[in-house]
Design a protein around this motif. Sequence first.
Motif, PDB file in Angstrom:
ATOM      1  N   ASN A  99     -26.590  40.713 -27.028  1.00 14.47           N
ATOM      2  CA  ASN A  99     -26.253  40.744 -28.449  1.00 14.47           C
ATOM      3  C   ASN A  99     -25.927  42.151 -28.947  1.00 14.47           C
ATOM      4  O   ASN A  99     -26.612  42.721 -29.758  1.00 14.47           O
ATOM      5  N   LEU A 100     -24.841  42.667 -28.407  1.00 13.43           N
ATOM      6  CA  LEU A 100     -24.357  43.972 -28.846  1.00 13.43           C
ATOM      7  C   LEU A 100     -23.957  43.911 -30.304  1.00 13.43           C
ATOM      8  O   LEU A 100     -23.428  42.912 -30.761  1.00 13.43           O
ATOM      9  N   THR A 101     -24.199  44.975 -31.019  1.00 12.98           N
ATOM     10  CA  THR A 101     -23.630  45.145 -32.341  1.00 12.98           C
ATOM     11  C   THR A 101     -22.488  46.112 -32.150  1.00 12.98           C
ATOM     12  O   THR A 101     -22.712  47.264 -31.786  1.00 12.98           O
ATOM     13  N   PHE A 102     -21.280  45.642 -32.328  1.00 10.36           N
ATOM     14  CA  PHE A 102     -20.111  46.417 -31.952  1.00 10.36           C
ATOM     15  C   PHE A 102     -20.102  47.819 -32.541  1.00 10.36           C
ATOM     16  O   PHE A 102     -19.792  48.775 -31.858  1.00 10.36           O
TER      17      PHE A 102
ATOM     18  N   ASP B 297     -22.137  50.010 -30.446  1.00  4.45           N
ATOM     19  CA  ASP B 297     -21.940  49.932 -29.002  1.00  4.45           C
ATOM     20  C   ASP B 297     -20.470  49.859 -28.603  1.00  4.45           C
ATOM     21  O   ASP B 297     -20.123  49.228 -27.623  1.00  4.45           O
ATOM     22  N   SER B 298     -19.582  50.509 -29.356  1.00  7.22           N
ATOM     23  CA  SER B 298     -18.157  50.417 -29.051  1.00  7.22           C
ATOM     24  C   SER B 298     -17.832  51.007 -27.691  1.00  7.22           C
ATOM     25  O   SER B 298     -16.934  50.539 -27.004  1.00  7.22           O
TER      26      SER B 298
ATOM     27  N   LEU C 276     -18.601  48.257 -25.166  1.00  7.71           N
ATOM     28  CA  LEU C 276     -17.563  47.234 -25.217  1.00  7.71           C
ATOM     29  C   LEU C 276     -16.288  47.738 -24.555  1.00  7.71           C
ATOM     30  O   LEU C 276     -15.672  47.024 -23.759  1.00  7.71           O
TER      31      LEU C 276
ATOM     32  N   ASN D 120     -21.916  37.337 -26.820  1.00  3.45           N
ATOM     33  CA  ASN D 120     -22.959  38.358 -26.733  1.00  3.45           C
ATOM     34  C   ASN D 120     -22.751  39.502 -27.719  1.00  3.45           C
ATOM     35  O   ASN D 120     -23.389  40.544 -27.596  1.00  3.45           O
ATOM     36  N   ILE D 121     -21.849  39.320 -28.654  1.00  2.00           N
ATOM     37  CA  ILE D 121     -21.593  40.321 -29.691  1.00  2.00           C
ATOM     38  C   ILE D 121     -21.883  39.666 -31.033  1.00  2.00           C
ATOM     39  O   ILE D 121     -21.476  38.541 -31.285  1.00  2.00           O
ATOM     40  N   ASP D 122     -22.590  40.362 -31.877  1.00  2.00           N
ATOM     41  CA  ASP D 122     -22.968  39.804 -33.174  1.00  2.00           C
ATOM     42  C   ASP D 122     -21.796  39.673 -34.140  1.00  2.00           C
ATOM     43  O   ASP D 122     -21.776  38.779 -34.970  1.00  2.00           O
TER      44      ASP D 122
ATOM     45  N   PHE E 156     -12.105  42.700 -32.053  1.00  2.00           N
ATOM     46  CA  PHE E 156     -13.567  42.721 -32.136  1.00  2.00           C
ATOM     47  C   PHE E 156     -13.897  43.567 -33.365  1.00  2.00           C
ATOM     48  O   PHE E 156     -13.815  44.798 -33.321  1.00  2.00           O
TER      49      PHE E 156
END
Length: 163
Positions: free
Chosen positions: A17-20, A23-24, A27, A82-84, A156
């Motif tokens: 659960n990445l928060t883009f 965590d760019s 990604l 897996n990305i919020d 994204f």
Amino acid sequence: MKAQLFFIISFLLYPANLTFASDSKVLNEILNTHFPSSINIIKTPRGMVASFPQDLIFLPNSIELSCNGKNILTKIGYILSNIDNESTIEGHSESFGKLEAFEASMIKADIVRDYITKCYPKLSEKIFSVGLGNLDPQNKVLSEGNPIVERIDIVFFAYDTKR
């Protein structure tokens, strides 16, 4: 199947659960590592945009997904699950058969979204599709001198949004 298994195992090394927005880099690394070099990945104010030439996703002169396209979309679906943040699938196309550019691009974007949500049903409220026709050819600098009109962009979002 081995390639998909490798992708899933290597993706599992990253936090779930990445928060883009935070965590760019992760990604970007995932996209650059697990997708063909023929895709363009750029960071924009909207977020990270991965541009897939149409021939990577669809059969030639068709709106039917290729086997390679299905594999790519399955990986994209796994990443999205897996990305919020929400995402948009943007279709870019010229006219196709009797379809005008906007119609063709919308149909292609919907086909991509439908395939991803069929594989990952929980994404149906999280990803949206839009057809932009041929109004937004990719920047010539990004595509090495030749604008790519026939493509699918996965955006994204870098910010939290709800529709």
